[in-house]
Design an enzyme around this catalytic site. Structure first.
Site, PDB file in Angstrom:
ATOM      1  N   GLY A  14       0.828  -1.212   0.000  1.00 21.96           N
ATOM      2  CA  GLY A  14       0.000   0.000   0.000  1.00 21.96           C
ATOM      3  C   GLY A  14       0.856   1.252   0.000  1.00 21.96           C
ATOM      4  O   GLY A  14       1.850   1.321   0.711  1.00 21.96           O
ATOM      5  N   ARG A  75       1.250  -5.069  -6.027  1.00 17.99           N
ATOM      6  CA  ARG A  75       1.272  -6.332  -5.288  1.00 17.99           C
ATOM      7  C   ARG A  75       1.748  -7.393  -6.288  1.00 17.99           C
ATOM      8  O   ARG A  75       1.321  -7.400  -7.435  1.00 17.99           O
ATOM      9  CB  ARG A  75      -0.112  -6.618  -4.720  1.00 17.99           C
ATOM     10  CG  ARG A  75      -0.523  -5.488  -3.752  1.00 17.99           C
ATOM     11  CD  ARG A  75      -1.439  -5.920  -2.652  1.00 17.99           C
ATOM     12  NE  ARG A  75      -1.197  -5.158  -1.430  1.00 17.99           N
ATOM     13  CZ  ARG A  75      -1.832  -4.013  -1.103  1.00 17.99           C
ATOM     14  NH1 ARG A  75      -2.743  -3.506  -1.886  1.00 17.99           N
ATOM     15  NH2 ARG A  75      -1.550  -3.393   0.029  1.00 17.99           N
ATOM     16  N   ASP A 106       3.911  -4.446   6.366  1.00 18.84           N
ATOM     17  CA  ASP A 106       4.102  -5.784   6.905  1.00 18.84           C
ATOM     18  C   ASP A 106       4.388  -6.849   5.824  1.00 18.84           C
ATOM     19  O   ASP A 106       5.346  -7.613   5.922  1.00 18.84           O
ATOM     20  CB  ASP A 106       2.795  -6.120   7.647  1.00 18.84           C
ATOM     21  CG  ASP A 106       2.916  -7.309   8.516  1.00 18.84           C
ATOM     22  OD1 ASP A 106       3.779  -7.279   9.402  1.00 18.84           O
ATOM     23  OD2 ASP A 106       2.174  -8.275   8.285  1.00 18.84           O
ATOM     24  N   THR A 129       3.835   2.689   5.882  1.00 23.38           N
ATOM     25  CA  THR A 129       2.424   2.299   5.962  1.00 23.38           C
ATOM     26  C   THR A 129       1.660   3.295   6.821  1.00 23.38           C
ATOM     27  O   THR A 129       2.181   3.736   7.852  1.00 23.38           O
ATOM     28  CB  THR A 129       2.247   0.877   6.544  1.00 23.38           C
ATOM     29  OG1 THR A 129       0.864   0.690   6.876  1.00 23.38           O
ATOM     30  CG2 THR A 129       3.067   0.638   7.794  1.00 23.38           C
ATOM     31  N   ASP A 131      -0.839   2.553   8.507  1.00 26.30           N
ATOM     32  CA  ASP A 131      -1.490   1.821   9.605  1.00 26.30           C
ATOM     33  C   ASP A 131      -0.729   1.856  10.935  1.00 26.30           C
ATOM     34  O   ASP A 131      -1.309   1.563  11.979  1.00 26.30           O
ATOM     35  CB  ASP A 131      -1.692   0.347   9.211  1.00 26.30           C
ATOM     36  CG  ASP A 131      -2.491   0.200   7.924  1.00 26.30           C
ATOM     37  OD1 ASP A 131      -3.312   1.088   7.652  1.00 26.30           O
ATOM     38  OD2 ASP A 131      -2.291  -0.798   7.205  1.00 26.30           O
ATOM     39  N   ASP A 133       1.323  -0.239  12.060  1.00 29.49           N
ATOM     40  CA  ASP A 133       1.192  -1.544  12.710  1.00 29.49           C
ATOM     41  C   ASP A 133       2.471  -2.373  12.683  1.00 29.49           C
ATOM     42  O   ASP A 133       2.416  -3.602  12.683  1.00 29.49           O
ATOM     43  CB  ASP A 133       0.032  -2.330  12.068  1.00 29.49           C
ATOM     44  CG  ASP A 133       0.251  -2.576  10.578  1.00 29.49           C
ATOM     45  OD1 ASP A 133       1.167  -1.951   9.988  1.00 29.49           O
ATOM     46  OD2 ASP A 133      -0.483  -3.384   9.999  1.00 29.49           O
ATOM     47  N   ARG A 175      -6.179  -1.928   8.965  1.00 32.70           N
ATOM     48  CA  ARG A 175      -5.916  -3.360   8.787  1.00 32.70           C
ATOM     49  C   ARG A 175      -5.765  -4.084  10.126  1.00 32.70           C
ATOM     50  O   ARG A 175      -4.708  -4.582  10.491  1.00 32.70           O
ATOM     51  CB  ARG A 175      -4.641  -3.567   7.954  1.00 32.70           C
ATOM     52  CG  ARG A 175      -4.907  -3.511   6.486  1.00 32.70           C
ATOM     53  CD  ARG A 175      -4.109  -4.552   5.721  1.00 32.70           C
ATOM     54  NE  ARG A 175      -2.684  -4.354   5.821  1.00 32.70           N
ATOM     55  CZ  ARG A 175      -1.818  -4.803   4.929  1.00 32.70           C
ATOM     56  NH1 ARG A 175      -2.234  -5.445   3.868  1.00 32.70           N
ATOM     57  NH2 ARG A 175      -0.542  -4.632   5.085  1.00 32.70           N
TER      58      ARG A 175
HETATM   59  P1  ADP Z   1       2.056  -4.225   2.587  1.00 31.96           P
HETATM   60  O1  ADP Z   1       3.523  -4.200   2.387  1.00 31.96           O
HETATM   61  O2  ADP Z   1       1.446  -2.870   2.481  1.00 31.96           O
HETATM   62  O3  ADP Z   1       1.661  -4.975   3.853  1.00 31.96           O
HETATM   63  P2  ADP Z   1       1.147  -6.535   0.959  1.00 31.96           P
HETATM   64  O4  ADP Z   1       0.747  -7.368   2.134  1.00 31.96           O
HETATM   65  O5  ADP Z   1       0.213  -6.504  -0.178  1.00 31.96           O
HETATM   66  O6  ADP Z   1       1.407  -5.010   1.336  1.00 31.96           O
HETATM   67  O7  ADP Z   1       2.557  -7.071   0.437  1.00 31.96           O
HETATM   68  C1  ADP Z   1       3.197  -6.456  -0.659  1.00 31.96           C
HETATM   69  C2  ADP Z   1       3.963  -7.478  -1.460  1.00 31.96           C
HETATM   70  O8  ADP Z   1       4.960  -8.096  -0.652  1.00 31.96           O
HETATM   71  C3  ADP Z   1       3.144  -8.641  -2.001  1.00 31.96           C
HETATM   72  O9  ADP Z   1       2.462  -8.323  -3.173  1.00 31.96           O
HETATM   73  C4  ADP Z   1       4.227  -9.670  -2.262  1.00 31.96           C
HETATM   74  O10 ADP Z   1       4.903  -9.411  -3.463  1.00 31.96           O
HETATM   75  C5  ADP Z   1       5.170  -9.425  -1.098  1.00 31.96           C
HETATM   76  N1  ADP Z   1       4.874 -10.386  -0.016  1.00 31.96           N
HETATM   77  C6  ADP Z   1       3.953 -10.283   0.957  1.00 31.96           C
HETATM   78  N2  ADP Z   1       3.925 -11.386   1.742  1.00 31.96           N
HETATM   79  C7  ADP Z   1       4.873 -12.220   1.233  1.00 31.96           C
HETATM   80  C8  ADP Z   1       5.356 -13.528   1.574  1.00 31.96           C
HETATM   81  N3  ADP Z   1       4.844 -14.216   2.602  1.00 31.96           N
HETATM   82  N4  ADP Z   1       6.341 -14.062   0.825  1.00 31.96           N
HETATM   83  C9  ADP Z   1       6.889 -13.395  -0.217  1.00 31.96           C
HETATM   84  N5  ADP Z   1       6.465 -12.164  -0.595  1.00 31.96           N
HETATM   85  C10 ADP Z   1       5.489 -11.577   0.119  1.00 31.96           C
END
Ligand code: ADP
Length: 326
Positions: A14, A75, A106, A129, A131, A133, A175
């Site tokens: 995000g 993503r 996260d 972020t 959030d 968090d 979130r």
């Molecule tokens: P944020 O960073 O805002 O929490 P996301 O949860 O959508 O956003 O994660 C962003 C990107 O990080 C995902 O699209 C993916 O490419 C990568 N990612 C997230 N979780 C994993 C994971 N368990 N293993 C590998 N890559 C991950």
């Protein structure tokens, strides 16, 4: 410093206001230290597609005040699989990138941790972020701006709430974390905040109704953290309409308005300090850490802690809100 000559930088997950200020700080600090910088577009996706360009000082001119991220964000499902990460590693080798700075939340830092371990690749993360968090840092890049946006929006909604004598449930992002809802409520003088952290301990809605909201007032504003646990603002409104039909209830979901806009001074300064610290950390041979801020000092937080540990909400703030809304 273990042979780091070129640093890749990406924003992922995000978007958050202040990411550009962080990109600027990372780029300029690296150049100051005679390192090369490459901008990777669209988060981890850019590592799969090879959307990578050399960054010079002027690539990051005039961006400190802009919301969003000039590097774009995305993503990337493929990065969750070993095959995807293998392509990412090959791209980094081809581009001769020796270390990465990942700005994200996260999920992005979880991906960074897995990749860093798999390929023993040096990565430093920045908490980007709204959030707030992430464990191990008092605040995250974008949180203060989002909080200010919420405050301004609630100030406006209050005009209608009080003119029509209504009960407003305003849903804010987070979130499953209540930082924006709780501090947003204090900042905007709302009557209450409904947050997932304490939802299973007390029925906050029941408590609110029992207390008769604020008896001396003819309108009420309640901030609700988006969450499956609480059911969000819609869930609250449905319950009130069913159980207490005497109230004139309205719902506002602030949504993506909370992510945008020019970053506040606090976020710009935080992002600038953290961006500089990311390069310092790499030059000190730090690996797999997120840059955090605690008591106004920069700290290094291992990815494992930043991601896995739950950041506690300051419960004193609940009391502050309760007292000030009587
Ligand atoms: P944020 O960073 O805002 O929490 P996301 O949860 O959508 O956003 O994660 C962003 C990107 O990080 C995902 O699209 C993916 O490419 C990568 N990612 C997230 N979780 C994993 C994971 N368990 N293993 C590998 N890559 C991950």
């Amino acid at each position: 410093m273990a042979n780091i000559k070129c640093i890749g930088i990406l924003t992922s997950g995000g978007d958050a206001p202040g990411m550009n200020a962080a990109i600027r700080a990372v780029t300029r600090t690296a150049i100051y230290n005679e390192l090369e910088v490459k901008g990777i577009f669209r988060g981890y996706k850019g590592l799969l597609t090879g959307e990578i360009v050399p960054f010079k000082t002027n690539n990051v001119s005039n961006i400190i005040q802009q919301g969003g991220t000039i590097l774009k964000t995305a993503r990337c499902i493929e990065f969750r699989e070993p095959e995807g990460r293998k392509i990412a590693y090959e791209t980094l080798q081809k581009e001769e990138i020796d270390a990465l700075v990942v700005i994200g939340g996260d999920g992005s830092l979880t991906g960074a941790r897995i990749f860093a371990q798999e390929y023993e690749f040096p990565i430093v993360g920045l908490p980007g972020t709204i959030d707030n968090d992430l464990y191990g840092t008092d605040t995250t890049i974008g949180y203060d701006t989002a909080l200010n946006t919420i405050m301004e929006a609630v100030d406006k909604i209050r005009d209608t709430a009080s003119s029509h004598e209504r009960l407003f449930f305003i849903e804010v992002m987070g979130r499953d974390a209540g930082f924006l809802a709780l501090n947003g409520a204090i900042a905007s003088g709302a009557e209450a905040a409904i947050i997932p952290e304490i939802w299973t301990e007390v029925d906050q809605l029941e408590e609110l109704i029992k207390n008769g909201f604020r008896k001396s007032k003819n309108s009420s504003i309640v901030l609700v953290a988006e969450s499956e646990i609480t059911g969000g603002a819609m869930g609250m409104a449905e319950r009130v309409q069913k159980e207490y039909p005497q109230y004139d209830v309205r719902v506002t979901i602030l949504g993506h308005i909370q992510r945008g806009g020019s970053p506040t001074a606090c976020d710009r300064i935080l992002a600038s300090r953290m961006g500089e610290a990311a390069i310092d950390a790499l030059m000190e041979d730090q690996r797999n850490v997120m840059i955090g801020i605690q008591n106004d000092s920069i700290v290094y937080v291992p990815f494992s802690k930043a991601i896995k540990k739950e950041k506690p909400i300051n419960r004193d703030l609940l009391n502050t809100l309760r007292i000030l809304s009587t």
